[in-house]
Design a protein around this motif. Structure first.
Motif, mmCIF file in Angstrom:
data_model
loop_
_atom_site.group_PDB
_atom_site.id
_atom_site.type_symbol
_atom_site.label_atom_id
_atom_site.label_comp_id
_atom_site.label_asym_id
_atom_site.label_seq_id
_atom_site.Cartn_x
_atom_site.Cartn_y
_atom_site.Cartn_z
ATOM 1 N N ASP A 104 38.917 31.115 26.467
ATOM 2 C CA ASP A 104 38.757 32.502 26.905
ATOM 3 C C ASP A 104 37.803 32.519 28.094
ATOM 4 O O ASP A 104 36.613 32.226 27.963
ATOM 5 C CB ASP A 104 38.203 33.342 25.758
ATOM 6 C CG ASP A 104 38.132 34.827 26.086
ATOM 7 O OD1 ASP A 104 38.404 35.199 27.246
ATOM 8 O OD2 ASP A 104 37.793 35.622 25.193
ATOM 9 N N GLY A 105 38.324 32.852 29.271
ATOM 10 C CA GLY A 105 37.545 32.741 30.501
ATOM 11 C C GLY A 105 36.302 33.588 30.534
ATOM 12 O O GLY A 105 35.326 33.222 31.191
ATOM 13 N N ASP A 106 36.289 34.728 29.794
ATOM 14 C CA ASP A 106 35.071 35.544 29.809
ATOM 15 C C ASP A 106 34.090 35.121 28.718
ATOM 16 O O ASP A 106 32.920 35.528 28.726
ATOM 17 C CB ASP A 106 35.396 37.037 29.684
ATOM 18 C CG ASP A 106 36.183 37.384 28.427
ATOM 19 O OD1 ASP A 106 35.904 36.803 27.366
ATOM 20 O OD2 ASP A 106 37.079 38.247 28.511
ATOM 21 N N GLY A 107 34.555 34.299 27.769
ATOM 22 C CA GLY A 107 33.670 33.757 26.743
ATOM 23 C C GLY A 107 33.095 34.775 25.787
ATOM 24 O O GLY A 107 32.164 34.469 25.040
ATOM 25 N N ASN A 162 42.624 31.452 32.615
ATOM 26 C CA ASN A 162 42.563 31.157 34.043
ATOM 27 C C ASN A 162 43.686 30.187 34.393
ATOM 28 O O ASN A 162 43.684 29.039 33.968
ATOM 29 C CB ASN A 162 41.200 30.575 34.421
ATOM 30 C CG ASN A 162 40.092 31.593 34.245
ATOM 31 O OD1 ASN A 162 40.267 32.756 34.589
ATOM 32 N ND2 ASN A 162 38.967 31.181 33.687
ATOM 33 N N ILE A 163 44.659 30.667 35.190
ATOM 34 C CA ILE A 163 45.894 29.930 35.442
ATOM 35 C C ILE A 163 46.029 29.622 36.935
ATOM 36 O O ILE A 163 45.783 30.484 37.780
ATOM 37 C CB ILE A 163 47.126 30.741 34.998
ATOM 38 C CG1 ILE A 163 46.959 31.258 33.569
ATOM 39 C CG2 ILE A 163 48.396 29.910 35.139
ATOM 40 C CD1 ILE A 163 46.932 30.190 32.516
ATOM 41 N N SER A 164 46.418 28.401 37.238
ATOM 42 C CA SER A 164 46.781 28.043 38.604
ATOM 43 C C SER A 164 48.030 27.179 38.565
ATOM 44 O O SER A 164 48.451 26.706 37.497
ATOM 45 C CB SER A 164 45.635 27.311 39.317
ATOM 46 O OG SER A 164 45.262 26.144 38.617
ATOM 47 N N GLY A 170 48.802 37.878 39.918
ATOM 48 C CA GLY A 170 48.064 37.406 41.085
ATOM 49 C C GLY A 170 47.945 35.906 41.183
ATOM 50 O O GLY A 170 47.113 35.389 41.940
ATOM 51 N N ILE A 171 48.765 35.164 40.441
ATOM 52 C CA ILE A 171 48.729 33.705 40.498
ATOM 53 C C ILE A 171 49.228 33.239 41.869
ATOM 54 O O ILE A 171 50.268 33.694 42.350
ATOM 55 C CB ILE A 171 49.579 33.106 39.373
ATOM 56 C CG1 ILE A 171 48.974 33.472 38.007
ATOM 57 C CG2 ILE A 171 49.688 31.592 39.504
ATOM 58 C CD1 ILE A 171 49.826 33.055 36.828
ATOM 59 N N ALA A 186 45.014 28.564 44.055
ATOM 60 C CA ALA A 186 43.814 29.216 43.526
ATOM 61 C C ALA A 186 44.072 29.724 42.110
ATOM 62 O O ALA A 186 45.178 30.154 41.771
ATOM 63 C CB ALA A 186 43.402 30.359 44.438
ATOM 64 N N SER A 187 43.019 29.662 41.284
ATOM 65 C CA SER A 187 43.127 30.125 39.907
ATOM 66 C C SER A 187 43.087 31.651 39.856
ATOM 67 O O SER A 187 42.368 32.291 40.630
ATOM 68 C CB SER A 187 41.989 29.543 39.071
ATOM 69 O OG SER A 187 42.020 30.032 37.759
ATOM 70 N N ALA A 188 43.860 32.229 38.940
ATOM 71 C CA ALA A 188 43.871 33.676 38.752
ATOM 72 C C ALA A 188 43.739 33.986 37.267
ATOM 73 O O ALA A 188 44.287 33.263 36.424
ATOM 74 C CB ALA A 188 45.161 34.275 39.302
#
Length: 536
Positions: A67-70, A79-81, A110-111, A125-127
């Motif tokens: 979980d990117g926000d933790g 977070n996907i690239s 937005g990927i 870039a990661s989105a």
């Protein structure tokens, strides 16, 4: 915690699960045909591990490994690239990618894709892909969060090579966070260090059971968290903590050391459920300044002889599909795909809420794990012969001091074949490449006469089983007052716990004969640690 579709380890007497690599990244090919075009374009995802063949990722809200926000805030942020021309897929040669087309839904997040055409190994870039948890609108659970629907991402890459098209997908699902049960305040004071949480990052693990070899090189599934409570240390001038681990109902660790695990080896399907052998474990220590963690953990591993059609119960649609809890609600603790060709049911959504049927019970094995971040040599038991690593055996007969699986050979060779299906695995202690068995664990040694057969070096006089761990300093370093303090897990810079131990036989002669029990066992377990104080 993160749960990954992964290949199962075949039969293990106990498959140990501790605890994750904050924002580690994995390449997920996401499509096929496997081995031909999967390296043209791949997903890069914030996960600690990925097993070949899978493209579904489940994340628990607030788990820092996925979980990117933790934060347990009602959503998961993946977070996907997109990466192209990678070299991680066996049988696929990186090629000149001409174009990448994302599905409309995927592009809406937005990927960004790398610039094409290109023959370079690059990533876009990661989105963030945010997956919210729906709120239950009515009933007794009104207002609570439930698991999200599956979010499917898709893309198509075109290359000048033949075959030219790589179609990939990625399935994302967010799971509700379980209630946190913190450790009690330390006797040293209300704001002194009182807890460590350990999470297994996934790769680099190894569990070896018995002297025969078939039950060596099992992996430990990623993501299950284990809690240690700290006492009698402080943030200023005493870095040595006493460690207590509480288990059982209404504790963070619960009753079981991980969910039931479906394993098949030598055609024998087994469901393994690791029970804690006590409600409190004491006698351990941990150091705030060095990250050393040492202490005993005793398990009673319950062995259930089941069938290839249903090796373990599975949590399907939030309810248990078989076993004594069939129809009861469940929470997914892990996802395992059984790779053995005899398996009928391949993918298992494992849950501690879904135990196996007691009628299939074959016996328990008492296992004492002297876990350490130092060195763990197997200490011979007092059998009268110092070369015997474990004994006495069932019936009062000692284990043969020259027993191994190598026949006329010796346990001294570098592994190959199925025991080294990936020669570029991770040795987290040294940072050097390591052989990964097709079962998923790290290979140590194999027989000189059969280099695909794992073994312990007990077949030679004086042969000793030793595993070496590693401690890493929690950051920011003690006595800096900032908490939480964490250790990440990179090759050569990871906290690694190890243990060597003796295992008695089970009540099943087929299990004993296949594995080589009674006999020795060994464990290598990389972990990410988070050191906490109550205020944090």
């Amino acid at each position: 915690m993160i749960k990954l579709i992964r290949r199962s380890a075949p039969f293990a007497v106990s498959l140990l699960v501790l605890g994750a690599s904050p924002q580690a990244h994995a390449l997920v090919p996401g499509g096929g045909p496997p081995g031909k075009v999967d390296c043209y374009a791949e997903w890069q995802v914030n996960t600690p591990d990925y097993a070949p063949g899978g493209f579904r990722i489940l994340c628990e809200d607030g788990d820092p490994t996925c979980d990117g926000d933790g934060l347990p805030d009602g959503q998961c942020t993946f977070n996907i690239s997109v990466c192209i021309n990678q070299s991680n897929v066996a049988g696929c040669t990186p090629s000149n990618v001409q174009s990448i087309a994302l599905t409309k839904k995927t592009a809406g997040f937005g990927i960004q894709t790398p610039a094409t055409p290109s023959s370079d190994a690059v990533c876009g870039a990661s989105a963030p892909v945010v997956v919210p948890l729906p709120v239950i609108p009515r009933g007794k659970n009104k207002g609570k969060r439930k698991a999200s629907k599956v979010i499917t991402l898709g893309m198509t890459a075109k290359s000048t090579s033949k075959p030219s098209t790589d179609r990939d997908k990625l399935l994302l699902r967010c799971l509700p966070a379980r209630p946190a049960l913190p450790c009690p305040a330390s006797p040293s004071g209300p704001n002194e260090p009182n807890e460590i949480r350990l999470i297994v990052p996934g790769p680099g693990t190894d569990l070896d059971n018995g002297w025969k070899g078939p039950s060596h090189n099992f992996p430990t599934p990623a993501g299950t968290t284990f809690q240690l409570c700290l006492q009698n240390c402080n943030t200023k001038d005493d870095a040595l903590c006493d460690v207590v681990a509480n288990t059982g109902p209404n504790t963070f660790n619960g009753k079981y050391f991980g969910p039931p695990l479906p394993l098949i080896s030598g055609g024998v399907p087994v469901c393994v459920l690791n029970n804690y052998a006590a409600t409190t474990f004491t006698g351990g220590t941990a150091r705030l300044d060095t990250g050393e963690i040492n202490g005993p953990l005793n398990l009673a591993s319950a062995i259930y002889l089941t069938s290839a059609s249903q090796v373990c119960p599975s949590c399907e649609g939030a309810t248990c599909d078989t076993g004594p809890a069939k129809g009861s609600s469940c929470h997914i603790d892990g996802v395992v795909t059984v790779s053995d060709p005899s398996a009928v049911h391949r993918t298992y959504h494992l849950s501690k809420d879904c135990p196996p049927d007691q009628s299939t019970f074959a016996g328990k094995i008492a296992i004492g794990l002297p876990l350490t971040t130092g060195t763990s040599p197997l200490v011979p038991l007092p059998t009268g012969n110092p070369t015997i690593p474990c004994g006495p055996a069932v019936g009062g007969k000692d284990v043969d001091p020259l027993a191994d699986s190598c026949g006329s050979g010796t346990c001294s060779a570098k592994c190959s074949g199925a025991a080294c299906s990936n020669p570029n695995g991770i040795d987290y202690v040294t940072g050097a490449p390591a052989c990964v068995d097709i079962k998923g664990g790290i290979s140590q040694l194999c027989c000189s006469t059969s280099t695909s057969t794992p073994c312990f070096p007990t077949g030679s006089p004086g042969g000793q089983i030793t595993r070496t761990g590693k401690a890493t300093v929690p950051q920011p370093p003690w006595p800096n007052p900032t908490y939480p303090k964490v250790t990440t897990c990179k090759p050569g810079a990871c906290t690694v716990q190890v243990a060597t131990f003796c295992e008695p036989g089970t009540d099943s002669s087929s299990v004993n004969g296949l594995t080589g029990l009674p006999g020795p066992g060994a464990l290598i377990l990389p972990v990410v640690t988070t050191w906490l104080i109550p205020a944090s």
